[in-house]
Design a protein around this motif. Sequence first.
Motif, PDB file in Angstrom:
ATOM      1  N   GLU A  18     -13.189  -8.521  -3.844  1.00 22.17           N
ATOM      2  CA  GLU A  18     -12.718  -7.267  -3.256  1.00 22.17           C
ATOM      3  C   GLU A  18     -11.286  -7.400  -2.749  1.00 22.17           C
ATOM      4  OE1 GLU A  18     -15.669  -6.342  -0.333  1.00 22.17           O
ATOM      5  OE2 GLU A  18     -17.080  -5.560  -1.812  1.00 22.17           O
ATOM      6  N   ASP A  19     -10.966  -8.535  -2.127  1.00 17.93           N
ATOM      7  CA  ASP A  19      -9.597  -8.772  -1.653  1.00 17.93           C
ATOM      8  C   ASP A  19      -8.612  -8.817  -2.815  1.00 17.93           C
ATOM      9  OD1 ASP A  19     -10.485  -8.859   0.954  1.00 17.93           O
ATOM     10  OD2 ASP A  19     -10.469 -11.064   1.094  1.00 17.93           O
ATOM     11  N   VAL A  20      -8.998  -9.506  -3.875  1.00 17.05           N
ATOM     12  CA  VAL A  20      -8.119  -9.595  -5.051  1.00 17.05           C
ATOM     13  C   VAL A  20      -7.928  -8.221  -5.681  1.00 17.05           C
ATOM     14  CG1 VAL A  20      -7.967 -10.531  -7.408  1.00 17.05           C
ATOM     15  CG2 VAL A  20      -8.585 -12.032  -5.516  1.00 17.05           C
ATOM     16  N   GLN A  21      -9.010  -7.450  -5.765  1.00 16.30           N
ATOM     17  CA  GLN A  21      -8.903  -6.100  -6.319  1.00 16.30           C
ATOM     18  C   GLN A  21      -7.996  -5.227  -5.459  1.00 16.30           C
ATOM     19  OE1 GLN A  21     -13.065  -5.014  -6.585  1.00 16.30           O
ATOM     20  NE2 GLN A  21     -13.169  -5.549  -8.772  1.00 16.30           N
ATOM     21  N   ALA A  22      -8.096  -5.351  -4.148  1.00 13.89           N
ATOM     22  CA  ALA A  22      -7.232  -4.577  -3.253  1.00 13.89           C
ATOM     23  C   ALA A  22      -5.767  -4.980  -3.453  1.00 13.89           C
ATOM     24  CB  ALA A  22      -7.651  -4.793  -1.800  1.00 13.89           C
ATOM     25  N   GLU A  23      -5.513  -6.270  -3.582  1.00 20.01           N
ATOM     26  CA  GLU A  23      -4.143  -6.740  -3.839  1.00 20.01           C
ATOM     27  C   GLU A  23      -3.635  -6.240  -5.188  1.00 20.01           C
ATOM     28  OE1 GLU A  23      -2.892 -10.781  -2.973  1.00 20.01           O
ATOM     29  OE2 GLU A  23      -4.636 -10.987  -1.646  1.00 20.01           O
ATOM     30  N   MET A  24      -4.509  -6.236  -6.188  1.00 16.99           N
ATOM     31  CA  MET A  24      -4.109  -5.749  -7.509  1.00 16.99           C
ATOM     32  C   MET A  24      -3.771  -4.265  -7.446  1.00 16.99           C
ATOM     33  SD  MET A  24      -4.025  -8.214  -9.648  1.00 16.99           S
ATOM     34  CE  MET A  24      -3.994  -7.362 -11.192  1.00 16.99           C
ATOM     35  N   ARG A  25      -4.564  -3.484  -6.707  1.00 14.45           N
ATOM     36  CA  ARG A  25      -4.247  -2.059  -6.548  1.00 14.45           C
ATOM     37  C   ARG A  25      -2.909  -1.879  -5.851  1.00 14.45           C
ATOM     38  NH1 ARG A  25      -9.891  -1.768  -5.665  1.00 14.45           N
ATOM     39  NH2 ARG A  25      -9.619  -1.971  -3.419  1.00 14.45           N
ATOM     40  N   LEU A  26      -2.648  -2.691  -4.836  1.00 13.30           N
ATOM     41  CA  LEU A  26      -1.377  -2.617  -4.111  1.00 13.30           C
ATOM     42  C   LEU A  26      -0.209  -2.968  -5.030  1.00 13.30           C
ATOM     43  CD1 LEU A  26       0.005  -2.225  -1.347  1.00 13.30           C
ATOM     44  CD2 LEU A  26      -0.293  -4.673  -0.980  1.00 13.30           C
ATOM     45  N   ILE A  27      -0.365  -4.027  -5.803  1.00  8.93           N
ATOM     46  CA  ILE A  27       0.690  -4.432  -6.746  1.00  8.93           C
ATOM     47  C   ILE A  27       0.895  -3.341  -7.792  1.00  8.93           C
ATOM     48  CG2 ILE A  27       1.216  -6.051  -8.621  1.00  8.93           C
ATOM     49  CD1 ILE A  27      -0.114  -8.240  -6.877  1.00  8.93           C
ATOM     50  N   TYR A  28      -0.177  -2.774  -8.289  1.00  9.82           N
ATOM     51  CA  TYR A  28      -0.087  -1.699  -9.278  1.00  9.82           C
ATOM     52  C   TYR A  28       0.668  -0.501  -8.703  1.00  9.82           C
ATOM     53  CZ  TYR A  28      -1.506   1.862 -12.627  1.00  9.82           C
ATOM     54  OH  TYR A  28      -1.501   2.883 -13.544  1.00  9.82           O
ATOM     55  N   GLN A  29       0.351  -0.151  -7.439  1.00  6.80           N
ATOM     56  CA  GLN A  29       1.034   0.977  -6.806  1.00  6.80           C
ATOM     57  C   GLN A  29       2.522   0.677  -6.608  1.00  6.80           C
ATOM     58  OE1 GLN A  29      -0.251   4.044  -6.205  1.00  6.80           O
ATOM     59  NE2 GLN A  29       1.873   4.542  -5.794  1.00  6.80           N
ATOM     60  N   LYS A  30       2.835  -0.560  -6.225  1.00  7.91           N
ATOM     61  CA  LYS A  30       4.246  -0.934  -6.067  1.00  7.91           C
ATOM     62  C   LYS A  30       4.971  -0.849  -7.403  1.00  7.91           C
ATOM     63  CE  LYS A  30       3.970  -3.904  -2.008  1.00  7.91           C
ATOM     64  NZ  LYS A  30       4.142  -5.265  -1.491  1.00  7.91           N
ATOM     65  N   LEU A  31       4.320  -1.285  -8.469  1.00  6.60           N
ATOM     66  CA  LEU A  31       4.934  -1.197  -9.798  1.00  6.60           C
ATOM     67  C   LEU A  31       5.154   0.262 -10.195  1.00  6.60           C
ATOM     68  CD1 LEU A  31       3.072  -4.015 -11.775  1.00  6.60           C
ATOM     69  CD2 LEU A  31       5.486  -3.961 -11.131  1.00  6.60           C
ATOM     70  N   LYS A  32       4.186   1.117  -9.906  1.00  8.75           N
ATOM     71  CA  LYS A  32       4.348   2.543 -10.212  1.00  8.75           C
ATOM     72  C   LYS A  32       5.518   3.125  -9.411  1.00  8.75           C
ATOM     73  CE  LYS A  32       1.461   4.584 -12.732  1.00  8.75           C
ATOM     74  NZ  LYS A  32       1.792   4.957 -14.101  1.00  8.75           N
ATOM     75  N   ASP A  33       5.617   2.754  -8.131  1.00 11.84           N
ATOM     76  CA  ASP A  33       6.727   3.231  -7.296  1.00 11.84           C
ATOM     77  C   ASP A  33       8.065   2.752  -7.847  1.00 11.84           C
ATOM     78  OD1 ASP A  33       4.871   4.433  -5.662  1.00 11.84           O
ATOM     79  OD2 ASP A  33       4.966   2.902  -4.082  1.00 11.84           O
ATOM     80  N   GLN A  34       8.109   1.486  -8.275  1.00 12.16           N
ATOM     81  CA  GLN A  34       9.345   0.956  -8.858  1.00 12.16           C
ATOM     82  C   GLN A  34       9.679   1.680 -10.154  1.00 12.16           C
ATOM     83  OE1 GLN A  34       8.774  -3.272  -9.236  1.00 12.16           O
ATOM     84  NE2 GLN A  34       9.391  -3.665  -7.129  1.00 12.16           N
ATOM     85  N   GLU A  35       8.672   1.991 -10.940  1.00 11.11           N
ATOM     86  CA  GLU A  35       8.904   2.721 -12.184  1.00 11.11           C
ATOM     87  C   GLU A  35       9.499   4.092 -11.891  1.00 11.11           C
ATOM     88  OE1 GLU A  35       6.383   4.257 -16.109  1.00 11.11           O
ATOM     89  OE2 GLU A  35       5.331   3.319 -14.445  1.00 11.11           O
TER      90      GLU A  35
END
Length: 169
Positions: free
Chosen positions: A49-66
């Motif tokens: 669950e922690d890894v999935q939460a981190e992956m969602r956070l990283i994904y959101q940061k990548l979307k924001d950067q895009e």
Amino acid sequence: MQKWTQDLWKAVVAEVERLHGSMNQKQTSMENLSQEVLESKKFLWEELEDVQAEMRLIYQKLKDQEVDITRNLVNIKKLRENQVRCTKFLAQLRNRGDASETVDHKPGNNKGNDDVCTHCKSLSSYSIRSEKSGPRMRKQRSHPHPHPKASSPVSFMSDSALHQHRGNS
């Protein structure tokens, strides 16, 4: 014979007690092992669950950067378009300035044109710097949305220069 039967009976009872004790130990070990497996499974689920939460956070940061990169690319395109317009307008003003200098040689008569030229040159140099820096342009945190008039190539012109520009367009 009776003694032999009693000795045999004692040996069987002792063996049964030993086997029963061994079985209790194994059952306790199995319960402990089962508890450890359940705790490990729970820990692994929490970690997942922690890894999935981190992956969602990283994904959101990548979307924001895009989104930021896309916005920067659009801004660069607008700057290039403004640079082209300013360069054309500057050329028109210079052509008019050359024609008016032959008629009127007073210094300071082309003050409005000089201001426009200076502004176009600074915009042009800024645009060139932006092109070189590419998508790594710094994000403007204090003013995320440019002023609407700043995007217009003629927003910096004096009223008379604006009137002249619109009349010739």
